[in-house]
Design an enzyme around this catalytic site. Structure first.
Site, PDB file in Angstrom:
ATOM      1  N   PHE A 155     -11.117  -7.761  13.651  1.00 25.34           N
ATOM      2  CA  PHE A 155     -10.125  -8.251  12.770  1.00 25.34           C
ATOM      3  C   PHE A 155      -9.890  -6.990  11.825  1.00 25.34           C
ATOM      4  O   PHE A 155     -10.792  -6.654  10.969  1.00 25.34           O
ATOM      5  CB  PHE A 155     -10.615  -9.474  12.297  1.00 25.34           C
ATOM      6  CG  PHE A 155      -9.660  -9.954  11.251  1.00 25.34           C
ATOM      7  CD1 PHE A 155      -8.295 -10.304  11.597  1.00 25.34           C
ATOM      8  CD2 PHE A 155      -9.853  -9.792   9.841  1.00 25.34           C
ATOM      9  CE1 PHE A 155      -7.374 -11.007  10.650  1.00 25.34           C
ATOM     10  CE2 PHE A 155      -8.781 -10.494   8.903  1.00 25.34           C
ATOM     11  CZ  PHE A 155      -7.659 -10.635   9.319  1.00 25.34           C
ATOM     12  N   GLN A 156      -8.657  -6.787  11.636  1.00 27.13           N
ATOM     13  CA  GLN A 156      -8.114  -5.707  10.703  1.00 27.13           C
ATOM     14  C   GLN A 156      -9.078  -4.286  11.163  1.00 27.13           C
ATOM     15  O   GLN A 156      -9.115  -3.477   9.846  1.00 27.13           O
ATOM     16  CB  GLN A 156      -8.249  -6.156   9.297  1.00 27.13           C
ATOM     17  CG  GLN A 156      -7.531  -7.198   8.777  1.00 27.13           C
ATOM     18  CD  GLN A 156      -7.210  -7.632   7.429  1.00 27.13           C
ATOM     19  OE1 GLN A 156      -8.247  -7.244   6.658  1.00 27.13           O
ATOM     20  NE2 GLN A 156      -6.061  -7.913   6.934  1.00 27.13           N
TER      21      GLN A 156
ATOM     22  N   GLU B  54       0.655  -1.243   0.086  1.00 32.93           N
ATOM     23  CA  GLU B  54      -0.120  -0.104  -0.018  1.00 32.93           C
ATOM     24  C   GLU B  54       0.807   1.223   0.119  1.00 32.93           C
ATOM     25  O   GLU B  54       0.476   2.456  -0.495  1.00 32.93           O
ATOM     26  CB  GLU B  54      -1.063   0.106   1.308  1.00 32.93           C
ATOM     27  CG  GLU B  54      -1.905  -0.861   1.148  1.00 32.93           C
ATOM     28  CD  GLU B  54      -1.655  -2.271   1.744  1.00 32.93           C
ATOM     29  OE1 GLU B  54      -2.495  -3.129   1.814  1.00 32.93           O
ATOM     30  OE2 GLU B  54      -0.707  -2.520   2.140  1.00 32.93           O
TER      31      GLU B  54
ATOM     32  N   MET C 153      24.348   9.391   2.357  1.00 33.20           N
ATOM     33  CA  MET C 153      24.100  10.711   3.078  1.00 33.20           C
ATOM     34  C   MET C 153      24.595  10.580   4.754  1.00 33.20           C
ATOM     35  O   MET C 153      24.959  11.239   5.127  1.00 33.20           O
ATOM     36  CB  MET C 153      22.675  11.526   2.872  1.00 33.20           C
ATOM     37  CG  MET C 153      22.718  12.733   3.340  1.00 33.20           C
ATOM     38  SD  MET C 153      23.891  13.915   2.586  1.00 33.20           S
ATOM     39  CE  MET C 153      22.908  14.241   1.103  1.00 33.20           C
TER      40      MET C 153
ATOM     41  N   LYS D  33     -17.273  -1.285   5.726  1.00 33.59           N
ATOM     42  CA  LYS D  33     -17.779  -2.135   4.499  1.00 33.59           C
ATOM     43  C   LYS D  33     -19.494  -2.194   4.529  1.00 33.59           C
ATOM     44  O   LYS D  33     -19.996  -2.416   3.454  1.00 33.59           O
ATOM     45  CB  LYS D  33     -17.214  -3.712   5.178  1.00 33.59           C
ATOM     46  CG  LYS D  33     -17.567  -4.645   4.219  1.00 33.59           C
ATOM     47  CD  LYS D  33     -17.066  -5.989   4.511  1.00 33.59           C
ATOM     48  CE  LYS D  33     -17.169  -6.908   3.380  1.00 33.59           C
ATOM     49  NZ  LYS D  33     -16.534  -8.252   3.564  1.00 33.59           N
TER      50      LYS D  33
END
Length: 587
Positions: free
Chosen positions: A115-116, A53, A484, A165
């Site tokens: 969940f999630q 993502e 760097m 959802k």
């Protein structure tokens, strides 16, 4: 209630279509499956399946920055949303318009540690311009249209829509964007004409004027860059640009002093320190530009043009602040300049340019040539020379030394051609950003200039590049170090290279081959030109692994805590530097 009700997923797709969206970058999961089902049923919006993502957000950034459109991201709940957070903050820092749609657990499970589940609105509140949690289907279409307005208006930025959802499956009425009135957010775009007249007077009275411009010019659209060029040429003033502003004034313009700031040119930094009038256009006086604040441009009258009122006097106190879109303000400023007797005194301006030419004569971007090893600056110079005449070229970068060498040695003649992570400095940005640019410009030459450490941060996106046959070129300056970090350890920490050397690196040639691309390895300077020509002519994605000098540092450099006139020009300056290992200026 309408007979033609739609599900939440259908409403979302209809709203995206009406907003002109043609591409969405995303990754599916349980909470967004109804949306993906609707994506499957239509062919107006193309979905690009990324491999993580974070890559989706960076790809949407590349798409947005190269087109001027709003980038769109679709991720699932929980880890899908949290993986997107770094990209959202990156877009926030660099003012990139994005709409990120995050799946969420059903409304009745919010707060149950389902969940999630994640508190996406809470987590993203500090790193977005605005966010929404949609709990009512009747709010959905309006909120989507508002999200695009907020993301692209004023100072652009990312907006999150948290989408439970059950709302995706509920039914409601669709509201077109033409029926949505934006009452609470209408940024001021026209500047105060009295203040603009005052700004013109300050500039015309100056003996040592300087125009300092940033990414706000590019965000305002192509016309703003043209207006900046007109103002620079009308006033005769020197102009310097920030990293985010490169391309807003052509690098070949005789008034351009190069980039300003920590790794900017000597002439740009000295002009900023010594000017008596500074016009800041669409920049925010960030710490990498200003250096030590109490020593920043001590003798100048400062004018700041910005569409974000909160940026004015935030970091640096200015004598005159003008709130407005820089394109509109520059247009008014040019009209006023040309309508009156406004002119910087020729004699004073000539003396100022003579002083600047003296600083230019130092040739601060020169570097030691070598016939034993490829210098990274040389590699970028050759890439520039062999691409500058091509019609459509876009450059992305990762973050580190190579990023600064690109800013110093690759000349950008147009806006929207450089995509780089400025404010957040996100390693792993360049590869997915290049992917997004290539999606938006399928026939263009898109090159990600990378370090080997940054390139590995999102290397999984080679899978996306392979899946969609994107001919992205990855130009790796491989010095085997986090360059760097190593440079700062050498200059400020006694050469103690703690965890900055890459003990194990992949064979990038084999890695390219594994994903169906072309791998190249260059170890000698004499082979570089032919390899670049072959890379540019290849219609597949390419990884070019270039072995560069592992000890080369990026100069000039303003050490942390130093002023613009306290620059280091090379390793020989280290012992005489006014900087301690803690990075504080020694008085």
């Amino acid at each position: 209630m309408s007979k033609n009700q739609m599900t939440g997923a259908e409403i979302l797709l209809k709203a995206l279509t009406d907003q002109g969206v043609d591409t969405v970058f995303g990754y599916p999961g349980g909470a967004v499956l109804p949306i993906y089902d609707e994506i499957f049923k239509q062919n107006k919006i193309k979905h690009i399946l990324v491999r993580q993502e974070g890559g989706a957000v960076h790809a949407a950034e590349g798409y947005a920055r190269s087109t001027g459109k709003t980038g769109v991201v679709l991720v699932t709940s929980g880890p899908g949303a949290t993986n997107a957070v770094t990209g959202l903050l990156d877009a926030m820092m660099d003012s990139i318009p994005l709409v990120c749609i995050c799946g969420q657990v059903p409304t009745h499970l919010i707060g149950n540690d389902a969940f999630q589940e994640a508190d996406t609105t809470g987590i993203t509140r500090p790193c977005t311009k605005h966010n929404y949690l949609i709990k009512d289907i009747d709010d959905l279409a309006r909120r989507v249209h508002e999200a695009f307005h907020v993301a692209s208006s004023g100072r652009p930025g990312p907006v999150v829509i948290d989408f439970p959802k059950d709302v995706t499956m509920a039914k409601g009425d669709y509201i077109p964007p033409t029926k949505v009135v934006h009452k609470s957010y209408n940024p001021q775009v026209k500047g105060d004409i009295g203040k603009i007249e005052e700004a013109v007077k300050i500039l015309s009275a100056a003996k040592k004027p300087l125009i300092y411009a940033g990414g706000g010019v590019i965000n305002s659209g192509p016309a703003a860059s043209q207006l900046l060029t007109q103002l620079v040429e009308a006033t005769g003033a020197p102009c310097t640009l920030t990293l985010m502003g490169l391309g807003a004034l052509a690098a070949s313009n005789k008034h351009f002093l190069g980039m300003v700031g920590m790794h900017g040119t000597y002439e740009a930094n000295m002009a900023m320190h010594d000017c008596d009038a500074m016009l800041c256009v669409g920049a925010r006086f960030d710490d990498r530009v200003t250096g030590r604040l109490d020593a920043f441009s001590p003798e100048s009258k400062k004018i700041h043009i910005d569409i974000d009122a909160s940026s004015i006097n935030k970091n640096v106190h200015v004598d005159l602040g003008i709130v407005g879109d820089v394109g509109h303000v520059l247009e008014d400023m040019i009209k006023i300049w040309k309508s009156g007797r406004n002119k910087v005194a020729d004699k004073a301006l000539g003396a100022w340019w003579k002083e600047i030419d003296g600083w230019r004569g130092r040739d601060c971007l020169s570097y030691g040539a070598s016939d034993k090893v490829i210098k990274p600056q040389y590699a970028i110079e050759r890439l520039y020379e062999l691409t500058k005449k091509q019609k459509d070229v876009y450059i992305t970068t990762e973050v580190g030394q190579h990023q600064m060498w690109v800013a110093q040695h690759y000349g950008f003649e147009e806006p929207n051609r450089l995509m780089t992570s400025g404010g957040l400095g996100t390693m792993g940005y360049g590869l997915p950003a290049a992917m997004g640019v290539q999606i938006a410009h399928p026939d263009a030459l898109v090159i990600d200039i990378a370090g080997e450490a940054s390139a590995l941060m999102n290397i999984q996106e080679l899978g996306t590049i392979a899946q969609y046959n994107l001919p992205v070129k990855v130009f790796i300056l491989n010095n085997q170090y986090m360059g760097m970090v190593r440079q700062w350890q050498e200059l400020l920490h006694g050469g103690r290279y703690s965890e900055s050397y890459s003990e194990a690196l992949p064979d990038f040639v084999k890695l390219a081959d594994a994903f169906g691309g072309v791998g190249m390895r260059v170890e000698a300077a004499d082979d570089l030109d032919d390899a670049i020509k072959e890379m540019n002519a290849t219609d597949k994605f390419v990884i070019m692994d270039i072995a560069v000098d592992p000890e080369e540092n990026c100069f000039p450099m303003i050490p942390s805590g130093a002023a613009h006139n306290e620059m280091l020009f090379g390793p020989e300056d280290k012992a005489a530097s006014p900087v301690s290992e803690e990075g504080m200026v020694l008085v």
